[in-house]
Design a protein around this motif. Structure first.
Motif: not given
Lengths: 229, 229
Positions: A16-32
């Motif tokens: 819960a360190s950063t409460p503004e990231t409850p998103s289930r996943w991120k889009r990270r097309k470049e890093a994948r």
DNA sequence: TGTTATTTAATGACTGGTCAGTCATTAATT
DNA sequence: AATTAATGACTGACCAGTCATTAAATAACA
């Protein structure tokens, strides 16, 4: 360098360190792609190609299996990409290093062996020979690619250096291709060992191994037998 | 020696040469284990452990899959038996060869390398290192067995010889364990190469490889630098 | 010696588990 | 609202290991 991987292990953060990231996943097309290849390299090294599960590659890369297939066609294509992406740049660097060099041939040879050891032998790249060799029977195209684009080019580097030394009279008259192989063998063998039986052996390969190898090879090559370095 | 296997390929003979053999199969309790191990060695070498199907082992051994399990517990136990049955006798032979020897140390070393090459390097035994290395991650007990019973004993053979040469003053002062590894590396590497990438390379390992290896090693070891053999 | 009974080597169809690759659905991003 | 990265339950193929059945070899018997 330790076996530390490039894979993010913060892929799933629920703190819960950063409460503004409850998103289930991120889009990270470049890093994948890079993360996938890193995960695959690690698992292929440890388990071999066949025994590596795509679910595990996905997990280690911090994604789901389906996502793997957004970036790569198949398990085999990942294998191919691992070899291609990671090895090719290295070989090119060695080739240009030699092209640039001007000085005594024995110094060049010594420097090439040392550089290979620090740039390949002591990094995660050292895993690749073991993987390719292990799977050569099942993936002939990959094996052929590796022979043509890595082995032969590496062999040529060493053969050319030795030939040059023989021609200039710095080295004794030897068969350059044979000697090239005798130089490379202990180097590649050491990488295979590291990634296979070393964990079962209490006796470690010391730095003295490479040093002594260089010393022995040069003692047989150099005409004027100074017993230095 | 060519890659010729020990497997009977007359396992299923339908020719009418001897009309009194229309029997569907024969009982051959004694011959089976060896034939199974031979077939398994061949396929493990070519495909690796995981990719080798028990049906194929059976087929190559001229029997059905069920019969395999009359003689071996599991696929893994076959793998284990291959290593155990084929390697152990060889090591013992080397150990007794050294115990018997009395003469100049450099001759013993030369003879040991040559004998290893003809008894292992040029036979089907040469496949075993590649298999063990390829599967070490998936079969830790096998890897441990191999390290303890093959690698360490082989390493000791060479280390003892070199130590002896140093003690008697025949050899320069060197670290015996490091040099032992540098002697073994090109030998084992050559066997791995034969069974992996050699088929994809048009450039063959010549006999000169071993000869030059011996020559280089001895040149660095022997004090009195005669430039012969 | 020929016939029948017993033993066991050998068979191969089958099962249960595994896993590469798919695709309809979800949700992050624009 | 539209786009598309990401998901994960699902499927179809594959294969190690099983086991009820077959028949070769051998023993027992007449």
């Amino acid at each position: 360098m330790t076996g530390q991987s490039l894979i993010q292990d913060d892929a799933m953060v629920f703190s819960a360190s950063t409460p503004e990231t409850p998103s289930r996943w991120k889009r990270r097309k470049e890093a994948r792609p890079e993360e996938i290849l890193g995960a695959a390299l690690e698992l292929f090294t440890e388990k071999g190609f066949a025994a590596t599960r795509m679910d595990d590659v996905a997990k280690l890369a911090g994604i789901s299996k389906g996502t793997l297939y957004n970036y790569f066609e198949s398990k085999e294509s990942i294998f191919h990409a691992v070899v291609q992406e990671l090895i090719a740049p290295q070989i090119e660097e060695f080739e240009s290093m030699i092209a640039r060099y001007d000085g005594p041939t024995d110094h060049l040879l010594r420097q090439l062996i040392r550089t290979w050891w620090t740039r390949v032998g002591e990094t995660r790249l050292s895993a690749i020979p073991k993987i390719v060799i292990s799977e050569s029977g099942n993936f002939p195209e990959l094996a052929q690619y590796f022979v043509d684009n890595v082995v032969k080019r590496a062999r040529k580097l060493f053969t050319d250096i030795i030939s040059k030394g023989v021609v200039t009279g710095e080295f004794n008259t030897v068969e350059p291709r044979t000697v090239a192989r005798l130089i490379v063998a202990p180097l590649v063998y050491a990488t295979i060992w590291q990634h296979s039986l070393q964990p079962f052996d209490d006796d470690y390969l010391s730095d003295e191994y490479i040093d002594t190898h260089i010393k022995f090879i040069l003692r047989s090559l150099i005409k004027d037998q100074r017993i230095d370095l």
